[in-house]
Design a protein around this motif. Structure first.
Motif, PDB file in Angstrom:
ATOM      1  N   GLY B  89       0.850  -1.221  -0.103  1.00 24.25           N
ATOM      2  CA  GLY B  89       0.097   0.002  -0.005  1.00 24.25           C
ATOM      3  C   GLY B  89       0.866   1.229  -0.107  1.00 24.25           C
ATOM      4  O   GLY B  89       1.965   1.401   0.391  1.00 24.25           O
ATOM      5  N   MET B  90       0.377   2.396  -0.248  1.00 26.88           N
ATOM      6  CA  MET B  90       0.988   3.653  -0.407  1.00 26.88           C
ATOM      7  C   MET B  90       0.506   4.723   0.209  1.00 26.88           C
ATOM      8  O   MET B  90      -0.974   5.013  -0.099  1.00 26.88           O
ATOM      9  CB  MET B  90       1.116   3.970  -1.959  1.00 26.88           C
ATOM     10  CG  MET B  90       2.297   5.009  -2.146  1.00 26.88           C
ATOM     11  SD  MET B  90       3.175   4.487  -3.600  1.00 26.88           S
ATOM     12  CE  MET B  90       4.088   5.914  -3.973  1.00 26.88           C
ATOM     13  N   VAL B  91       1.041   5.526   1.019  1.00 27.11           N
ATOM     14  CA  VAL B  91       0.445   6.868   1.527  1.00 27.11           C
ATOM     15  C   VAL B  91       1.034   7.962   0.809  1.00 27.11           C
ATOM     16  O   VAL B  91       2.388   7.975   0.776  1.00 27.11           O
ATOM     17  CB  VAL B  91       0.743   6.894   3.113  1.00 27.11           C
ATOM     18  CG1 VAL B  91       0.359   8.036   3.708  1.00 27.11           C
ATOM     19  CG2 VAL B  91      -0.021   5.629   4.001  1.00 27.11           C
ATOM     20  N   PHE B  92       0.522   8.960   0.328  1.00 24.09           N
ATOM     21  CA  PHE B  92       1.093   9.839  -0.478  1.00 24.09           C
ATOM     22  C   PHE B  92       1.235  11.251   0.185  1.00 24.09           C
ATOM     23  O   PHE B  92       0.790  11.197   1.516  1.00 24.09           O
ATOM     24  CB  PHE B  92       0.334  10.323  -1.504  1.00 24.09           C
ATOM     25  CG  PHE B  92      -0.076   9.145  -2.558  1.00 24.09           C
ATOM     26  CD1 PHE B  92       0.740   9.140  -3.711  1.00 24.09           C
ATOM     27  CD2 PHE B  92      -0.983   8.251  -2.476  1.00 24.09           C
ATOM     28  CE1 PHE B  92       0.952   8.173  -4.550  1.00 24.09           C
ATOM     29  CE2 PHE B  92      -0.932   6.976  -3.260  1.00 24.09           C
ATOM     30  CZ  PHE B  92      -0.071   6.918  -4.367  1.00 24.09           C
ATOM     31  N   GLN B  93       1.773  12.384  -0.295  1.00 21.90           N
ATOM     32  CA  GLN B  93       2.038  13.425   0.480  1.00 21.90           C
ATOM     33  C   GLN B  93       0.937  14.392   0.747  1.00 21.90           C
ATOM     34  O   GLN B  93       0.895  14.684   1.941  1.00 21.90           O
ATOM     35  CB  GLN B  93       3.077  14.082  -0.326  1.00 21.90           C
ATOM     36  CG  GLN B  93       3.758  15.509   0.251  1.00 21.90           C
ATOM     37  CD  GLN B  93       4.575  15.854  -0.878  1.00 21.90           C
ATOM     38  OE1 GLN B  93       4.447  16.142  -1.917  1.00 21.90           O
ATOM     39  NE2 GLN B  93       5.554  17.003  -0.238  1.00 21.90           N
ATOM     40  N   ILE B 168       4.290   1.841   1.736  1.00 17.84           N
ATOM     41  CA  ILE B 168       5.418   2.730   1.261  1.00 17.84           C
ATOM     42  C   ILE B 168       4.696   4.193   1.709  1.00 17.84           C
ATOM     43  O   ILE B 168       3.798   4.435   1.291  1.00 17.84           O
ATOM     44  CB  ILE B 168       5.559   2.535  -0.094  1.00 17.84           C
ATOM     45  CG1 ILE B 168       5.895   1.326  -0.431  1.00 17.84           C
ATOM     46  CG2 ILE B 168       6.461   3.686  -0.722  1.00 17.84           C
ATOM     47  CD1 ILE B 168       4.995   0.855  -1.781  1.00 17.84           C
ATOM     48  N   PHE B 169       5.530   5.001   2.400  1.00 21.95           N
ATOM     49  CA  PHE B 169       5.160   6.185   2.923  1.00 21.95           C
ATOM     50  C   PHE B 169       5.867   7.169   1.716  1.00 21.95           C
ATOM     51  O   PHE B 169       6.914   7.348   2.055  1.00 21.95           O
ATOM     52  CB  PHE B 169       5.422   6.612   4.276  1.00 21.95           C
ATOM     53  CG  PHE B 169       4.599   5.513   5.273  1.00 21.95           C
ATOM     54  CD1 PHE B 169       4.817   4.622   5.318  1.00 21.95           C
ATOM     55  CD2 PHE B 169       3.574   6.367   5.642  1.00 21.95           C
ATOM     56  CE1 PHE B 169       4.222   3.686   6.491  1.00 21.95           C
ATOM     57  CE2 PHE B 169       2.522   5.776   6.619  1.00 21.95           C
ATOM     58  CZ  PHE B 169       3.043   4.520   7.028  1.00 21.95           C
ATOM     59  N   ASP B 170       5.370   7.923   1.100  1.00 21.96           N
ATOM     60  CA  ASP B 170       5.987   9.069   0.170  1.00 21.96           C
ATOM     61  C   ASP B 170       5.820  10.447   0.856  1.00 21.96           C
ATOM     62  O   ASP B 170       5.010  10.995   0.498  1.00 21.96           O
ATOM     63  CB  ASP B 170       5.379   8.704  -1.390  1.00 21.96           C
ATOM     64  CG  ASP B 170       6.220   9.827  -2.326  1.00 21.96           C
ATOM     65  OD1 ASP B 170       7.286  10.236  -2.045  1.00 21.96           O
ATOM     66  OD2 ASP B 170       5.760   9.737  -3.406  1.00 21.96           O
ATOM     67  N   THR B 198       6.466  -4.711   6.579  1.00 23.70           N
ATOM     68  CA  THR B 198       7.502  -3.878   6.159  1.00 23.70           C
ATOM     69  C   THR B 198       7.239  -2.353   5.927  1.00 23.70           C
ATOM     70  O   THR B 198       6.245  -2.140   5.243  1.00 23.70           O
ATOM     71  CB  THR B 198       7.849  -4.549   4.767  1.00 23.70           C
ATOM     72  OG1 THR B 198       7.936  -6.011   5.066  1.00 23.70           O
ATOM     73  CG2 THR B 198       9.343  -3.949   4.238  1.00 23.70           C
ATOM     74  N   ILE B 199       8.223  -1.732   6.248  1.00 21.10           N
ATOM     75  CA  ILE B 199       7.788  -0.181   6.023  1.00 21.10           C
ATOM     76  C   ILE B 199       9.101   0.508   5.055  1.00 21.10           C
ATOM     77  O   ILE B 199      10.196   0.215   5.441  1.00 21.10           O
ATOM     78  CB  ILE B 199       7.769   0.611   7.201  1.00 21.10           C
ATOM     79  CG1 ILE B 199       6.865   0.101   8.239  1.00 21.10           C
ATOM     80  CG2 ILE B 199       7.611   2.197   7.177  1.00 21.10           C
ATOM     81  CD1 ILE B 199       5.245   0.145   8.017  1.00 21.10           C
ATOM     82  N   ILE B 200       8.416   1.376   4.188  1.00 25.48           N
ATOM     83  CA  ILE B 200       9.679   1.967   3.383  1.00 25.48           C
ATOM     84  C   ILE B 200       9.088   3.507   3.373  1.00 25.48           C
ATOM     85  O   ILE B 200       8.125   3.896   3.310  1.00 25.48           O
ATOM     86  CB  ILE B 200       9.450   1.555   1.909  1.00 25.48           C
ATOM     87  CG1 ILE B 200       9.831   0.153   1.816  1.00 25.48           C
ATOM     88  CG2 ILE B 200      10.601   2.409   1.054  1.00 25.48           C
ATOM     89  CD1 ILE B 200       9.460  -0.540   0.710  1.00 25.48           C
ATOM     90  N   LEU B 201       9.791   4.381   4.131  1.00 24.07           N
ATOM     91  CA  LEU B 201       9.468   5.648   4.508  1.00 24.07           C
ATOM     92  C   LEU B 201      10.540   6.662   3.610  1.00 24.07           C
ATOM     93  O   LEU B 201      11.738   6.580   3.984  1.00 24.07           O
ATOM     94  CB  LEU B 201       9.832   5.977   5.935  1.00 24.07           C
ATOM     95  CG  LEU B 201       9.576   7.474   6.649  1.00 24.07           C
ATOM     96  CD1 LEU B 201       8.069   7.845   6.463  1.00 24.07           C
ATOM     97  CD2 LEU B 201      10.176   7.591   7.944  1.00 24.07           C
ATOM     98  N   ILE B 202       9.904   7.495   2.932  1.00 24.13           N
ATOM     99  CA  ILE B 202      10.630   8.345   2.043  1.00 24.13           C
ATOM    100  C   ILE B 202      10.449   9.734   2.814  1.00 24.13           C
ATOM    101  O   ILE B 202       9.299   9.938   3.055  1.00 24.13           O
ATOM    102  CB  ILE B 202      10.068   8.373   0.649  1.00 24.13           C
ATOM    103  CG1 ILE B 202      10.385   7.006   0.141  1.00 24.13           C
ATOM    104  CG2 ILE B 202      10.690   9.372  -0.030  1.00 24.13           C
ATOM    105  CD1 ILE B 202       9.870   6.755  -1.166  1.00 24.13           C
ATOM    106  N   THR B 203      11.485  10.374   2.912  1.00 25.09           N
ATOM    107  CA  THR B 203      11.365  11.756   3.701  1.00 25.09           C
ATOM    108  C   THR B 203      12.331  12.567   3.488  1.00 25.09           C
ATOM    109  O   THR B 203      13.285  12.064   3.096  1.00 25.09           O
ATOM    110  CB  THR B 203      11.226  11.269   5.346  1.00 25.09           C
ATOM    111  OG1 THR B 203      11.032  12.642   5.987  1.00 25.09           O
ATOM    112  CG2 THR B 203      12.545  10.764   5.605  1.00 25.09           C
ATOM    113  N   HIS B 204      12.375  13.877   3.948  1.00 21.41           N
ATOM    114  CA  HIS B 204      13.342  14.948   3.874  1.00 21.41           C
ATOM    115  C   HIS B 204      13.899  14.990   5.227  1.00 21.41           C
ATOM    116  O   HIS B 204      14.936  15.789   5.437  1.00 21.41           O
ATOM    117  CB  HIS B 204      12.569  16.301   3.429  1.00 21.41           C
ATOM    118  CG  HIS B 204      12.910  16.338   1.983  1.00 21.41           C
ATOM    119  ND1 HIS B 204      14.072  16.382   1.092  1.00 21.41           N
ATOM    120  CD2 HIS B 204      11.751  16.275   0.951  1.00 21.41           C
ATOM    121  CE1 HIS B 204      13.720  16.518  -0.162  1.00 21.41           C
ATOM    122  NE2 HIS B 204      12.408  16.310  -0.226  1.00 21.41           N
ATOM    123  N   ASN B 205      12.881  14.304   6.161  1.00 20.59           N
ATOM    124  CA  ASN B 205      13.380  14.865   7.738  1.00 20.59           C
ATOM    125  C   ASN B 205      14.330  13.987   8.037  1.00 20.59           C
ATOM    126  O   ASN B 205      13.912  12.503   8.340  1.00 20.59           O
ATOM    127  CB  ASN B 205      12.075  14.888   8.334  1.00 20.59           C
ATOM    128  CG  ASN B 205      12.258  15.558   9.861  1.00 20.59           C
ATOM    129  OD1 ASN B 205      13.196  15.511  10.507  1.00 20.59           O
ATOM    130  ND2 ASN B 205      11.106  16.336  10.130  1.00 20.59           N
TER     131      ASN B 205
END
Lengths: 263, 278
Positions: B89-93, B168-170, B198-205
């Motif tokens: 699954g995907m969580v968007f910005q 997936i967290f975008d 399984t977590i894939i966290l995309i971030t700037h922080n």
């Protein structure tokens, strides 16, 4: 707050009418509208009034709320009365200067006013007692057979419900854009109507751009959640006929047939 | 769980006649393996290919070359797409642009509805998912009345209701206030620990990556750095700056006052500080 606006003026309550299946209410409204045109004597208004009156009472919606729904057609009603009253030929019963009121005119005016008022209140009752999303689901189910003729019923219903969800968001965005433009000296309030309409262009352009961007993102998010059209889709709250719905259906049929017998 | 094999992805822009105008290589022979139950944080500056990477995992994009395999399914095969999207699954910005329905409950049900789950089972899944993100009480409310952080949690619940193996967290926190940010990252960790997702966290922080099992730093469609948070953040400021990163505030502070070792969390900081005082 702009976020609190309701569309279709739903009046939240838990009444019997509110709990009816949206499809029944839709069919009932159509039947009622047809029934209103089935008769041409004043006697016909009696059962129609009783029918509408009992729905209003059962729904528990205050009369004031319903009366407010008549506001938009108030001027139309006034015009109808004036035209019918003075311009219908017949036996003159009252006369003053160039104005003549005839018996036929009086009858027509009363007839039209009553019919239109009942029509508006009746169809209003559907939107007062059904949430827009229930209404969409109901319509999707009613028009499903049209799918045979390649009418994209599910897609249209999905579009309607998404539009309903985004109306408050886009309204808020409009507000934000207008404020941003005003902060930079834009003037939306002075000048004639053309000037004001022209001033709105710089608001509409960014609004459209943002709406398209939102649409793209939403489509992607929907796809990511396995959306692949209406095929094989189930519902969290499927429409189900309860005993009350069947009783209502019988009552509706009885009402329309009964109205047909009025001379 | 997720395997990238020499994946290249090119955005091709064409002019009006359909001739190739320009080619942007967003992923460049990327190879990567993510194990089940891992918590991965992906860092990188804008245009480094993070989002393209994320969109490959649930088959929103397909590789130009190479192969992406998710839970044993190859993303290039169209028959596998629904299976893959249910599992990853995907969580968007943007919280607003991923909520479909007019009540919280119906939005959470959107995924299961698409999968054709029977109604009784669906209600159970929806309630369970909403309880997990702590929004069960709001289930009949309109999403428009929720805060940004709450909307993101509705989006997470919407994915949980599909019983995924991987989320997936975008950049899910980019548009949130600090409170909302913390809540989302905490939720992600909880799902990882309690449910083994399984977590894939995309971030700037940078702060959000500290609890991850592994950090992947991307640049120009390749993996520039990889390792545990400790390994990555001890590379020194110079290296990190090159990839548009900086060390977390607490680590920088520890270095400034001359504490030993690479300190990543508040607890570690307190321990090291107490030790230094003694």
């Amino acid at each position: 707050m702009i976020r609190d606006i309701t569309i279709g003026q739903y009046y939240p309550s838990e009444s019997v009418i509110h709990r009816l299946d949206a499809r029944i209410k839709f069919i009932g409204t159509i039947a009622y509208v047809i029934a209103l045109f089935l008769f041409d004597t004043f006697w016909g208004f009696l059962p129609a009034l009783v029918w509408l009156g009992s729905i209003v009472v059962l729904s528990g919606i205050p009369i004031g709320f319903i009366a407010r729904g008549l506001k938009p057609i108030f001027f139309l009603l006034v015009f109808l009365v004036i035209f019918n009253l003075f311009l219908t030929p017949g036996e003159v019963i009252a006369e003053w200067w160039i104005f003549k009121i005839t018996d036929n005119g009086l009858e027509n005016a009363g007839f039209m006013t009553l019919r239109l008022t009942l029509l508006v209140i009746g169809s209003g009752m559907m939107t007062y007692t059904t949430t827009p999303s229930q209404l969409t689901t109901g319509m999707e189910s009613i028009f499903k057979p049209l799918g045979v003729f390649k009418v994209p019923v599910h897609e249209v219903a999905m579009m309607m419900s998404i539009a309903l969800r985004f109306i408050p968001i886009l309204l808020e965005e409009t507000d934000k854009i207008m404020k941003a433009q005003q902060a930079r000296g834009a003037d939306f309030e002075s000048g004639n109507i053309f000037k004001r309409a022209k001033a709105l262009i710089p608001v509409l352009v960014p609004l459209f751009v943002s709406a398209f961007r939102r649409a793209g993102e939403l489509a992607e998010a929907m796809e990511a959640r396995c959306y692949h059209g209406g095929k094989g889709r189930t519902k969290l709250h499927p429409l189900k006929f309860s005993a009350g719905d069947y009783i209502s259906l019988v009552l509706i049929i009885g009402f329309v047939v009964g109205m047909g017998f009025i001379p | 769980m997720v395997r990238f094999e020499n994946v290249t992805f090119e955005y091709i822009r064409r002019d009006e006649e359909g001739n190739v105008d320009s080619i942007t290589t967003a992923l460049d022979e990327l190879s990567l393996h993510i194990k089940k139950g891992e918590f991965i944080a992906v860092l990188g500056s804008n245009g480094s290919g993070k989002s393209t990477f994320a969109r490959h995992i649930n088959a929103l994009l397909k590789p130009t070359e190479g192969k992406v395999v998710v839970a044993g399914y190859d993303t290039t095969d169209d028959d596998n797409i629904l299976e893959i999207r249910q599992r990853a699954g995907m969580v968007f910005q943007n919280p607003d642009n991923q909520i479909v329905a007019e009540t919280v409950e119906e939005d959470v049900a959107f995924g299961p509805e698409n999968m054709g789950i029977p109604t009784d089972e669906m209600q159970k899944r929806v309630d369970e998912a909403l309880k997990k993100v702590g929004l069960y009480k709001k289930k009949l409310e309109s999403p428009n009345r929720l805060s940004g952080g709450q909307k993101q949690r509705v989006a997470i619940a919407g994915i949980l209701a599909m019983k995924p193996d991987c989320i997936i967290f975008d950049e899910p926190t980019a548009m949130l206030d600090p409170g909302g940010r913390r809540m989302i990252v905490e939720t992600a960790h909880e799902l990882n620990k309690k449910d083994g997702i399984t977590i894939i966290l995309i971030t700037h922080n940078m702060e959000e990556t500290v609890g991850a099992d592994r950090i992947i730093v991307m640049e120009k469609g390749r993996i520039a750095l990889e390792g545990t948070p400790r390994q990555v953040f001890s590379k020194g400021e110079e290296t990190l700056k090159k990839y548009g990163m900086e060390v977390p505030v607490i680590t920088a502070l520890a270095q400034k006052i001359g504490l030993d070792g690479c300190i990543l969390t508040r607890e570690e900081f307190v321990d090291a500080y107490v030790k230094a005082l003694e």
